[in-house]
Design an enzyme around this catalytic site. Structure first.
Site, PDB file in Angstrom:
ATOM      1  N   TYR A 226      32.821  33.796  41.448  1.00 27.16           N
ATOM      2  CA  TYR A 226      32.628  32.673  40.526  1.00 27.16           C
ATOM      3  C   TYR A 226      32.962  31.334  41.184  1.00 27.16           C
ATOM      4  O   TYR A 226      32.359  30.312  40.839  1.00 27.16           O
ATOM      5  CB  TYR A 226      33.398  32.905  39.212  1.00 27.16           C
ATOM      6  CG  TYR A 226      32.709  33.972  38.407  1.00 27.16           C
ATOM      7  CD1 TYR A 226      31.529  33.689  37.722  1.00 27.16           C
ATOM      8  CD2 TYR A 226      33.169  35.286  38.407  1.00 27.16           C
ATOM      9  CE1 TYR A 226      30.846  34.676  37.038  1.00 27.16           C
ATOM     10  CE2 TYR A 226      32.490  36.282  37.726  1.00 27.16           C
ATOM     11  CZ  TYR A 226      31.333  35.969  37.044  1.00 27.16           C
ATOM     12  OH  TYR A 226      30.643  36.943  36.373  1.00 27.16           O
TER      13      TYR A 226
ATOM     14  N   HIS B 175      28.150  32.681  26.740  1.00 29.42           N
ATOM     15  CA  HIS B 175      28.712  33.553  27.783  1.00 29.42           C
ATOM     16  C   HIS B 175      29.730  32.837  28.663  1.00 29.42           C
ATOM     17  O   HIS B 175      30.032  33.288  29.762  1.00 29.42           O
ATOM     18  CB  HIS B 175      27.582  34.126  28.656  1.00 29.42           C
ATOM     19  CG  HIS B 175      26.742  35.143  27.939  1.00 29.42           C
ATOM     20  ND1 HIS B 175      25.541  35.610  28.424  1.00 29.42           N
ATOM     21  CD2 HIS B 175      26.946  35.797  26.762  1.00 29.42           C
ATOM     22  CE1 HIS B 175      25.033  36.491  27.571  1.00 29.42           C
ATOM     23  NE2 HIS B 175      25.861  36.625  26.554  1.00 29.42           N
TER      24      HIS B 175
ATOM     25  N   ARG C 163      29.725  30.394  42.738  1.00 33.35           N
ATOM     26  CA  ARG C 163      28.754  29.915  41.743  1.00 33.35           C
ATOM     27  C   ARG C 163      29.135  28.498  41.294  1.00 33.35           C
ATOM     28  O   ARG C 163      28.284  27.643  41.098  1.00 33.35           O
ATOM     29  CB  ARG C 163      28.720  30.831  40.510  1.00 33.35           C
ATOM     30  CG  ARG C 163      28.528  32.317  40.761  1.00 33.35           C
ATOM     31  CD  ARG C 163      27.080  32.682  40.977  1.00 33.35           C
ATOM     32  NE  ARG C 163      26.614  32.357  42.289  1.00 33.35           N
ATOM     33  CZ  ARG C 163      26.966  33.004  43.426  1.00 33.35           C
ATOM     34  NH1 ARG C 163      27.791  34.029  43.405  1.00 33.35           N
ATOM     35  NH2 ARG C 163      26.497  32.623  44.596  1.00 33.35           N
TER      36      ARG C 163
ATOM     37  N   ASP D  45      26.088  27.729  33.879  1.00 35.42           N
ATOM     38  CA  ASP D  45      26.003  26.448  34.591  1.00 35.42           C
ATOM     39  C   ASP D  45      26.111  25.311  33.571  1.00 35.42           C
ATOM     40  O   ASP D  45      26.143  25.541  32.359  1.00 35.42           O
ATOM     41  CB  ASP D  45      24.704  26.366  35.415  1.00 35.42           C
ATOM     42  CG  ASP D  45      23.441  26.369  34.543  1.00 35.42           C
ATOM     43  OD1 ASP D  45      23.355  25.557  33.599  1.00 35.42           O
ATOM     44  OD2 ASP D  45      22.532  27.187  34.802  1.00 35.42           O
TER      45      ASP D  45
END
Ligand code: APR
Length: 235
Positions: free
Chosen positions: A56, A109, A59, A94
């Site tokens: 993560y 989410h 990301r 995002d």
């Protein structure tokens, strides 16, 4: 069209694909080279926190090099102009919808730019790397984790989403494979309450059969065209 007042829009990874954010079910069913169960489950976080946090972190870092695309911008324009109720429900973690300017938005989410304390449940805005055992600024417990809803965990904002679906005149799904519940079932809920249903997706999805209308193509083209047609009806 004149009868449409309340709109619920569901977005998935396909809406961010043209910004360069990888979709989940890519080649071989892998997400950025990982099996989802190795990075996106509570068991994975327990077994290998280093891997999950690093995944993560990568990301989150990637967000600095991507920009909202024409689909995000069109949805933000719609949010700003639409006089009726509107709720944009994204499965994406995002921040491209908010950077484009959408305000009536929920992240069901979770969000990459948020950290969740596994001890006290508080959330903290988070921009940088988040190593395992980072201390929570609220309670001091070394228990901060990515604020991501893993498989097997309860999605966020379900009460708000269900209320909006019950009042929706139009439900639109954009760029999602329809493979993950409960989001994949929103089309059935919306239909149950009498909403018209429209899908905008690159390919037929697992949920296509439930929609009154499906349009296939890239979100960056289909979404602005759909938003412009709604706005034209607003005059
Ligand atoms: N425009 C429109 N649709 C696109 C585009 C594009 N440019 N590119 C890809 N798509 C479509 C694909 O055809 C696919 O149907 O977007 C969909 C993406 O599907 P997934 O990768 O399964 O993503 P999503 O549906 O958002 O996944 C749901 O699964 O792993 C979990 O929690 C994660 O939120 C995620 C959830």
């Amino acid at each position: 069209m004149a009868d449409i007042r309340n709109i619920v829009i569901l977005t998935g990874a396909g809406v961010s694909a043209e910004s360069g954010v990888a979709t989940f079910r890519g080649p071989g069913g892998l997400w950025e080279g990982h099996r989802v169960e190795n990075v996106c489950t509570p068991q994975a976080l327990f077994r290998d926190p280093e891997l999950v946090h690093r995944f993560y972190d990568e990301r989150r870092a990637k967000l600095a090099s991507v920009e909202p695309n024409a689909a995000h911008r069109a949805l933000a324009r719609l949010d700003q102009k639409w006089p009726g109720e509107l709720l944009l429900v994204t499965q994406n973690v995002d921040d491209l919808h908010e950077r484009a300017g959408s305000q009536r938005l929920v992240h069901m989410h979770g969000e990459l730019k948020s950290a969740l304390c596994a001890a006290c449940g508080n959330r903290t805005d988070w921009e940088d790397a988040l190593p395992p055992e980072t201390e929570c600024p609220d309670c001091g417990t070394p228990a901060l984790r990515p604020d991501i809803v893993f498989f097997g965990e309860m999605p966020y904002h379900m009460d708000v989403i269900e209320r909006a679906l019950a009042r929706a005149d139009l439900f639109v799904s954009i760029g999602t494979s329809g493979a993950v519940y409960p989001a994949a079932g929103f089309v059935q809920t919306a239909r149950h309450y009498g909403a018209a249903t429209l899908e905008l997706n690159l390919d037929p999805s697992e949920a296509s059969a439930w929609f009154g209308e499906s349009r296939m193509g890239p979100a960056g083209t289909l979404v602005p065209a759909w938003v412009d047609s709604l706005n034209r009806n607003l005059g």
